[in-house]
Scaffold this motif. Structure first.
Motif, PDB file in Angstrom:
ATOM      1  N   THR A   1       0.827  -1.217   0.000  1.00  0.00           N
ATOM      2  CA  THR A   1       0.000   0.000   0.000  1.00  0.00           C
ATOM      3  C   THR A   1       0.861   1.267   0.000  1.00  0.00           C
ATOM      4  N   ARG A   2       2.158   1.077  -0.117  1.00  0.00           N
ATOM      5  CA  ARG A   2       3.143   2.169  -0.182  1.00  0.00           C
ATOM      6  C   ARG A   2       3.186   3.024   1.094  1.00  0.00           C
ATOM      7  N   MET A   3       2.762   2.430   2.205  1.00  0.00           N
ATOM      8  CA  MET A   3       2.859   3.157   3.476  1.00  0.00           C
ATOM      9  C   MET A   3       4.307   3.132   3.971  1.00  0.00           C
TER      10      MET A   3
ATOM     11  N   PRO B   1      -4.279  -0.296   5.509  1.00  0.00           N
ATOM     12  CA  PRO B   1      -3.132  -0.214   6.428  1.00  0.00           C
ATOM     13  C   PRO B   1      -3.515  -0.312   7.902  1.00  0.00           C
ATOM     14  N   GLN B   2      -4.659   0.245   8.281  1.00  0.00           N
ATOM     15  CA  GLN B   2      -5.052   0.204   9.698  1.00  0.00           C
ATOM     16  C   GLN B   2      -5.383  -1.231  10.127  1.00  0.00           C
TER      17      GLN B   2
ATOM     18  N   TYR C   1       1.175  13.578  -3.721  1.00  0.00           N
ATOM     19  CA  TYR C   1       1.861  12.660  -4.630  1.00  0.00           C
ATOM     20  C   TYR C   1       3.358  12.578  -4.388  1.00  0.00           C
ATOM     21  N   THR C   2       4.001  13.736  -4.243  1.00  0.00           N
ATOM     22  CA  THR C   2       5.463  13.698  -4.115  1.00  0.00           C
ATOM     23  C   THR C   2       5.903  13.082  -2.787  1.00  0.00           C
ATOM     24  N   GLU C   3       5.083  13.252  -1.748  1.00  0.00           N
ATOM     25  CA  GLU C   3       5.477  12.702  -0.447  1.00  0.00           C
ATOM     26  C   GLU C   3       4.749  11.405  -0.128  1.00  0.00           C
ATOM     27  N   THR C   4       4.071  10.838  -1.152  1.00  0.00           N
ATOM     28  CA  THR C   4       3.253   9.607  -1.028  1.00  0.00           C
ATOM     29  C   THR C   4       2.498   9.540   0.306  1.00  0.00           C
TER      30      THR C   4
ATOM     31  N   PRO D   1      -1.583   7.061   0.902  1.00  0.00           N
ATOM     32  CA  PRO D   1      -1.699   6.369  -0.390  1.00  0.00           C
ATOM     33  C   PRO D   1      -3.031   5.646  -0.588  1.00  0.00           C
ATOM     34  N   GLU D   2      -3.624   5.162   0.507  1.00  0.00           N
ATOM     35  CA  GLU D   2      -4.878   4.416   0.379  1.00  0.00           C
ATOM     36  C   GLU D   2      -6.049   5.324   0.014  1.00  0.00           C
ATOM     37  N   SER D   3      -6.098   6.536   0.613  1.00  0.00           N
ATOM     38  CA  SER D   3      -7.258   7.398   0.370  1.00  0.00           C
ATOM     39  C   SER D   3      -6.887   8.631  -0.455  1.00  0.00           C
ATOM     40  N   ARG D   4      -5.674   8.599  -1.028  1.00  0.00           N
ATOM     41  CA  ARG D   4      -5.216   9.754  -1.807  1.00  0.00           C
ATOM     42  C   ARG D   4      -6.155  10.047  -2.984  1.00  0.00           C
TER      43      ARG D   4
END
Lengths: 346, 214
Positions: A32-34, A246-247, B69-72, B75-78
């Motif tokens: 998820t890119r977290m 993620p949560q 976007y640049t700082e990601t 990401p899930e709810s972007r």
């Protein structure tokens, strides 16, 4: 050099453990890119090594009770057979775990060497395999209810929640890696503990015994598995059947880590014993099966909708099929090693 | 910590963006009042203000999008937040465009319709106001979103009713030419569209709130 060749069976098993099981800890965080893969791999590698070296002895001791392998060639073949079982069953998409493979392989050695099988230890191990996913489900269910309750009371801004979740995933991931190292290092090099010819080393006032040096070597192989191959497995988690946010992943990883820790902690065992309470058996578990249990726990907290009971059947079939297959492979491999290569295996 | 600094900065930008949207509703209402009262200077002043607000909202939206976007971040709810920002921006764009149409086309609005037009404007501005509260709730307190979205729906349907009423009054008036009637209908429609845009945002919020619950 010959020693390293003998250890290679276990190190190969360690590599495949790192490649596959690190995704149970950091899979969702990375997919998820977290958390960046690099960060996840470094944290997982370091804490897994720490867990293995500091707390790996408990589960190794249990495996030792099941079958104390007397010759290094035998230990090599037991570890290699377990690794081949894992490799072959993974290729056939069958449910498999290194813990169940190594237990089967040790039984195979017992049968080949004509040693009596310690059924008391074996039944404790088998019972733990059944209990561990259930316990993970209970932990995940309770944690989910607690977090949901917390959500109701505390209002956290969406952006700040993101920051807390990232930090949580890293901290819980570190704990998860430590617990995985402590619980699963026995699978990788546990069978070599009685036969390895290492002497104690003192470094900065700390003495590392031969088992700890072995655990360090084994956990380094696991770390190599994490760095070289776990990324693709982690990314597959995001596309898998169970997609967690993620949560929720944080809860699942925490529940998993607690279970792995409980079944590996000698400190907790000593404390329970001192209090006159029943102790928790220190048994290597399948982290994948524990994760399935935790995900089911979340499913129940959601009202039980969408739970795939087939997944449970798959887990249960693995408890039986993996040790049997591993035992047969080990028996045949030991026969081959003894009679073709003339090695003494017991 | 750097991560918390980044998120704090983003929170402030988001707050500023919503303040801008909310303020544009107030400016819109003032503008309509000044137009009806034929206070041309004040009306043109409101147009300048809403232009300024619209470009500030655009700048803030782009800045938030870039940072996400640049700082990601999130990401899930972007994707949801970006879509929300764009739909919300449509509201302010519609308000500015409508005021500009008044300035360019200077429709002749008989006094008989003033009250109904102001009534329609009030409902529209209330819908926008509740919409911004709903977005703030989505970010800070998702449980409260429904409290505000249901008010958005309420004011949107009130605006529809007021617009329909106004159009009926326009077309039943015997003193106006058909061309004038059509011209006035067009303005009723455009004011009402602002509430429709606010309703679009509320629709999205309903789905995103379900997604946000763990």
């Amino acid at each position: 050099m010959l020693l390293l060749l003998y250890l290679s069976g276990g190190l190969f098993l360690g590599w495949s453990l790192g490649a596959n099981d690190a995704s149970n800890i950091f899979g969702t965080a990375v997919s998820t890119r977290m958390v960046k893969f690099r960060t996840a791999a470094i944290i997982a590698g370091i804490f897994l090594i720490l867990g293995a070296v500091i707390s790996g002895a408990g589960t190794s001791h249990t495996l030792g009770k099941l079958g104390s392998i007397t010759m290094i060639a035998g230990a090599f073949m037991v570890a290699l057979s377990a690794a081949l079982t894992v490799f072959w069953m993974t290729k056939l998409s069958l449910p498999v775990s290194t813990s169940q493979a190594i237990v089967g392989a040790i039984i195979g050695w017992n049968l080949f060497a004509g040693m009596a099988i310690d059924y008391h230890t074996l039944s404790r191990i088998a019972l733990t395999w059944v209990i561990s996913p259930i316990l993970a489900a209970v932990f995940a269910w309770l944690l989910y209810l607690m977090v949901n309750q917390l959500y109701r009371v505390v209002n956290i801004h969406l952006f700040r929640l993101d920051a807390y979740t990232r930090i949580g995933l890293i901290l819980v991931g570190a704990f998860g890696a430590y617990s995985l190292g402590a619980n699963n290092i026995a699978n990788v090099v546990g069978v070599f503990v009685p036969v390895v010819p290492f002497t104690d080393i003192s470094l900065l006032g700390i003495t590392f015994n031969s088992a700890q040096q072995l655990f360090l070597l084994g956990s380094m192989a696991v770390a190599v598995g994490i760095f070289t191959y776990s990324k693709r497995v982690m990314l597959m988690v995001g596309k898998g059947v169970v997609k967690l946010n993620p949560q929720t992943a944080l809860i699942v990883v925490l529940a998993q880590s607690l279970v792995l820790f409980l079944f590996a902690s000698r400190g907790l065992e000593a404390w329970l014993s001192a209090q006159g309470l029943p102790t928790i058996p220190l048994v290597p578990l399948s982290s994948s099966q524990v994760v399935i249990g935790a995900v089911l726990g979340i499913g129940y907290a959601h009202g039980g909708k969408g739970i795939q009971y087939k997944a449970l059947l798959k887990v249960a079939s693995g408890w039986v099929s993996t040790p049997i297959i591993a035992a047969i492979i080990t028996f045949l491999a030991l026969f081959f090693l003894q009679n073709v290569f003339g090695q003494q295996v017991y | 910590m750097a991560l918390f600094k980044k998120t704090k900065k983003l929170e402030l930008k988001m707050d500023e963006f919503l303040d801008t949207v909310s303020e544009s509703g107030i400016i819109f209402r003032e503008g309509i009042k000044h137009y009806l009262n034929r206070k041309v200077d004040r009306f043109e002043n409101q147009i300048e203000k809403i232009r300024h607000l619209e470009s500030r909202a655009d700048r803030l939206r782009h800045s938030i999008e870039e940072q996400l976007y640049t700082e990601t971040l999130i990401p899930e709810s972007r994707g949801d937040v970006l879509a929300l920002l764009e739909t919300t921006d449509d509201v302010i764009n519609q308000a500015k465009a409508t005021l500009l149409e008044f300035s360019v086309e200077t429709p002749m609005i008989p006094v008989a319709f003033h009250e109904e037009l102001l009534h329609l404007t009030d409902h529209v501005v209330n819908a926008v106001d509740e919409m911004t509260k709903a977005i703030r709730a989505f970010l800070k307190d998702p449980k409260a979103v429904r409290n505000y979205t249901h008010k958005v729906y309420h004011y949107e349907s009130e605006a529809d009713r007021a617009a329909e009423h106004l159009k009926r009054s326009i077309f039943s008036n015997l003193d106006l030419q058909l061309s004038e009637k059509i011209h006035l209908r067009y303005f009723a429609l455009h004011i009402d569209t602002i509430a429709d845009r606010a309703e679009d945002v509320a629709d999205r919020l309903g789905i995103y709130t379900i997604k946000r619950s763990i």
